[in-house]
Design an enzyme around this catalytic site. Structure first.
Site, PDB file in Angstrom:
ATOM      1  N   SER A   1       0.849  -1.204   0.000  1.00  0.00           N
ATOM      2  CA  SER A   1       0.000   0.000   0.000  1.00  0.00           C
ATOM      3  C   SER A   1       0.876   1.242   0.000  1.00  0.00           C
ATOM      4  O   SER A   1       2.035   1.194   0.442  1.00  0.00           O
ATOM      5  CB  SER A   1      -0.875   0.016   1.260  1.00  0.00           C
ATOM      6  OG  SER A   1      -1.524   1.262   1.403  1.00  0.00           O
TER       7      SER A   1
ATOM      8  N   TYR B   1      -1.909  -0.943  10.658  1.00  0.00           N
ATOM      9  CA  TYR B   1      -2.026  -1.337   9.245  1.00  0.00           C
ATOM     10  C   TYR B   1      -0.818  -0.864   8.438  1.00  0.00           C
ATOM     11  O   TYR B   1      -0.245  -1.624   7.649  1.00  0.00           O
ATOM     12  CB  TYR B   1      -3.317  -0.752   8.674  1.00  0.00           C
ATOM     13  CG  TYR B   1      -3.508  -0.967   7.190  1.00  0.00           C
ATOM     14  CD1 TYR B   1      -4.018  -2.174   6.703  1.00  0.00           C
ATOM     15  CD2 TYR B   1      -3.186   0.027   6.266  1.00  0.00           C
ATOM     16  CE1 TYR B   1      -4.200  -2.367   5.341  1.00  0.00           C
ATOM     17  CE2 TYR B   1      -3.370  -0.158   4.905  1.00  0.00           C
ATOM     18  CZ  TYR B   1      -3.873  -1.352   4.450  1.00  0.00           C
ATOM     19  OH  TYR B   1      -4.055  -1.545   3.092  1.00  0.00           O
TER      20      TYR B   1
HETATM   21  P1  NAD Z   1     -11.474  -6.126   0.208  1.00  0.00           P
HETATM   22  O1  NAD Z   1     -12.102  -6.070   1.543  1.00  0.00           O
HETATM   23  O2  NAD Z   1     -12.357  -6.156  -0.964  1.00  0.00           O
HETATM   24  O3  NAD Z   1     -10.483  -7.360   0.130  1.00  0.00           O
HETATM   25  C1  NAD Z   1      -9.773  -7.829   1.243  1.00  0.00           C
HETATM   26  C2  NAD Z   1     -10.079  -9.314   1.398  1.00  0.00           C
HETATM   27  O4  NAD Z   1      -9.213  -9.853   2.395  1.00  0.00           O
HETATM   28  C3  NAD Z   1     -11.472  -9.628   1.850  1.00  0.00           C
HETATM   29  O5  NAD Z   1     -12.357  -9.728   0.767  1.00  0.00           O
HETATM   30  C4  NAD Z   1     -11.291 -10.948   2.573  1.00  0.00           C
HETATM   31  O6  NAD Z   1     -11.682 -12.020   1.738  1.00  0.00           O
HETATM   32  C5  NAD Z   1      -9.808 -11.053   2.806  1.00  0.00           C
HETATM   33  N1  NAD Z   1      -9.518 -11.319   4.218  1.00  0.00           N
HETATM   34  C6  NAD Z   1      -9.402 -10.423   5.218  1.00  0.00           C
HETATM   35  N2  NAD Z   1      -9.175 -11.053   6.373  1.00  0.00           N
HETATM   36  C7  NAD Z   1      -9.156 -12.382   6.092  1.00  0.00           C
HETATM   37  C8  NAD Z   1      -8.971 -13.550   6.880  1.00  0.00           C
HETATM   38  N3  NAD Z   1      -8.735 -13.486   8.198  1.00  0.00           N
HETATM   39  N4  NAD Z   1      -9.024 -14.758   6.259  1.00  0.00           N
HETATM   40  C9  NAD Z   1      -9.247 -14.839   4.925  1.00  0.00           C
HETATM   41  N5  NAD Z   1      -9.415 -13.770   4.134  1.00  0.00           N
HETATM   42  C10 NAD Z   1      -9.370 -12.558   4.720  1.00  0.00           C
HETATM   43  O7  NAD Z   1     -10.503  -4.858   0.142  1.00  0.00           O
HETATM   44  P2  NAD Z   1      -9.307  -4.465  -0.859  1.00  0.00           P
HETATM   45  O8  NAD Z   1      -9.142  -3.016  -0.678  1.00  0.00           O
HETATM   46  O9  NAD Z   1      -9.489  -5.016  -2.190  1.00  0.00           O
HETATM   47  O10 NAD Z   1      -8.063  -5.169  -0.162  1.00  0.00           O
HETATM   48  C11 NAD Z   1      -7.154  -5.998  -0.851  1.00  0.00           C
HETATM   49  C12 NAD Z   1      -5.741  -5.635  -0.468  1.00  0.00           C
HETATM   50  O11 NAD Z   1      -5.466  -4.321  -0.943  1.00  0.00           O
HETATM   51  C13 NAD Z   1      -5.474  -5.610   1.026  1.00  0.00           C
HETATM   52  O12 NAD Z   1      -4.227  -6.221   1.286  1.00  0.00           O
HETATM   53  C14 NAD Z   1      -5.394  -4.131   1.337  1.00  0.00           C
HETATM   54  O13 NAD Z   1      -4.562  -3.890   2.444  1.00  0.00           O
HETATM   55  C15 NAD Z   1      -4.795  -3.604   0.053  1.00  0.00           C
HETATM   56  N6  NAD Z   1      -4.955  -2.174  -0.208  1.00  0.00           N
HETATM   57  C16 NAD Z   1      -6.189  -1.632  -0.392  1.00  0.00           C
HETATM   58  C17 NAD Z   1      -6.299  -0.282  -0.632  1.00  0.00           C
HETATM   59  C18 NAD Z   1      -7.628   0.381  -0.842  1.00  0.00           C
HETATM   60  O14 NAD Z   1      -7.701   1.614  -0.875  1.00  0.00           O
HETATM   61  N7  NAD Z   1      -8.716  -0.345  -0.999  1.00  0.00           N
HETATM   62  C19 NAD Z   1      -5.155   0.523  -0.710  1.00  0.00           C
HETATM   63  C20 NAD Z   1      -3.914  -0.063  -0.526  1.00  0.00           C
HETATM   64  C21 NAD Z   1      -3.820  -1.416  -0.274  1.00  0.00           C
END
Ligand code: NAD
Ligand code: MG
Length: 341
Positions: free
Chosen positions: A233, A246
């Site tokens: 991130s 985080y």
């Molecule tokens: P999202 O909630 O759609 O996806 C995250 C997924 O993580 C969930 O759908 C879930 O299935 C899984 N997860 C969480 N805890 C879990 C557990 N204990 N066991 C199994 N699965 C688990 O959100 P997203 O934003 O698509 O996140 C995906 C990645 O992107 C993450 O690593 C997040 O840190 C990173 N990220 C997101 C953003 C943003 O702005 N959305 C920015 C930077 C990084």
């Protein structure tokens, strides 16, 4: 090719000639939402490869408050995120590959899973049991491409489950070429005094321990040419005050790619990280932001809006494909103009 990926000139003209509100009503990705987004919001392009001002391509803030219980469902978001359901078009760049994407039910992982299937890969997705409704949509989309889809519900905070998840993926897919460590937890806590050990541990177990366990389990199955990707991130570089735990885990994810890439080069396995900026995903309304912050989400980027998951899918495709054969130990970003790398 999925018939919904209609990119004929007549369709392009049709969508291009519509008003924003009319196009929004007709746009397939947005048409799935229960209640329509405000008419002022622009529609996604029907033909995503046509040149267009990226600032106007997707919804901008203000957004409605929409609290959801963690981990949240993409299917309950307004506007519905664009994960590429109708907008991502593949061209065989991952033909015959076998991929495991954790957190593949929603958000960035879902966009990667859909793109991988459209590029010709069989895809296994990990997710939590309470996300089955989101996961079912992804599994169906993968199968619609004629690819194998494997469902792997379970909690990756458990080392035994991580091992079992990888073993099942390898058995069902018949091997593994691409591992995407993408599942993540983000909960905003304004003050360190309110951050409990339980929550600190939860974030680290999900974001740091699980990729370690999953990758360790996958390694014996990976051959030269395999690619490991971890979702870091911009928080690794520009941590927010209220994401103390985080942000540290995302810095760990960068170090994961930097270190492991050096270790695995001699096996012909590449390891890279992706560092997204703000993306419109289920993680945000379910505690990743306060509801007040959510209403302005992405508005402070130079683009003036959050990214949609489909907009970062091409980076996951690139890093997985043989075309990026000299790219390892790198961090690639897509953050709308602010943040690192
Ligand atoms: P999202 O909630 O759609 O996806 C995250 C997924 O993580 C969930 O759908 C879930 O299935 C899984 N997860 C969480 N805890 C879990 C557990 N204990 N066991 C199994 N699965 C688990 O959100 P997203 O934003 O698509 O996140 C995906 C990645 O992107 C993450 O690593 C997040 O840190 C990173 N990220 C997101 C953003 C943003 O702005 N959305 C920015 C930077 C990084
Ligand atoms: Mg989810």
């Amino acid at each position: 090719m999925d018939s919904q990926n209609d990119d004929t000139p007549s369709r392009r003209r049709l969508m291009g000639g519509m008003t924003a509100a009319a196009a929004l009503a007709a746009a397939p990705a947005m048409a799935q939402q229960a209640s329509p987004a405000p008419a002022a919001q622009p529609a996604p392009l029907a033909a995503p490869r046509d040149p267009r001002d990226p600032r106007e391509q997707y919804p901008r803030p203000p957004f409605e408050r929409q609290p959801q219980e963690w981990p949240g469902l993409a299917g309950r978001m307004n506007p519905r995120p664009d994960h590429g359901e109708t907008s991502y078009r593949g061209s065989g760049r991952l033909a015959g590959r076998k991929a495991l994407v954790t957190g593949g039910d929603s958000g960035i992982g879902r966009a990667a899973a859909i793109a991988y299937a459209r590029e010709g890969a069989d895809v296994a997705i990990g997710y939590l049991p309470q996300e089955q409704a989101d996961a079912d949509e992804v599994l169906e989309l993968i199968r619609k491409e004629g690819r194998k889809a494997v469902a792997l519900p379970g909690d990756i905070r458990d080392e035994a489950f991580c091992h079992q998840m990888v073993e099942t993926a390898v058995r069902e897919l018949g091997g593994l070429d691409i591992l995407v460590n993408n599942a993540g937890r983000q909960q905003t806590v304004a003050s360190l005094a309110d951050l409990t050990t339980e929550n600190f541990d939860w974030t680290f177990k999900t974001n740091v321990y699980a990729p370690f366990w999953i990758t360790k389990a996958a390694l014996p199955h990976l051959r030269p040419g395999a690619s490991i990707i971890i979702t870091a991130s911009v928080q690794a570089y520009e941590p927010s005050a209220a994401l103390f735990d985080y942000a540290q885990t995302k810095a760990c994810n960068v170090a994961f790619a930097k270190s492991l890439s050096k270790q695995l080069a001699e096996k012909g396995i590449r390891v890279n990280a992706v560092a997204p900026g703000p993306y419109w995903t289920a993680l945000q309304p379910s505690g990743g932001q306060t509801q007040e912050m959510l209403t302005k989400f992405g508005g402070d980027t130079p683009m003036g809006r959050p990214g949609q998951p489909v907009e970062i899918a091409p980076i996951y495709v690139l890093l997985a494909s043989q075309e990026s054969s000299f790219t390892t130990g790198q961090v690639l970003g897509a953050s709308g103009g602010s943040g690192f790398p």
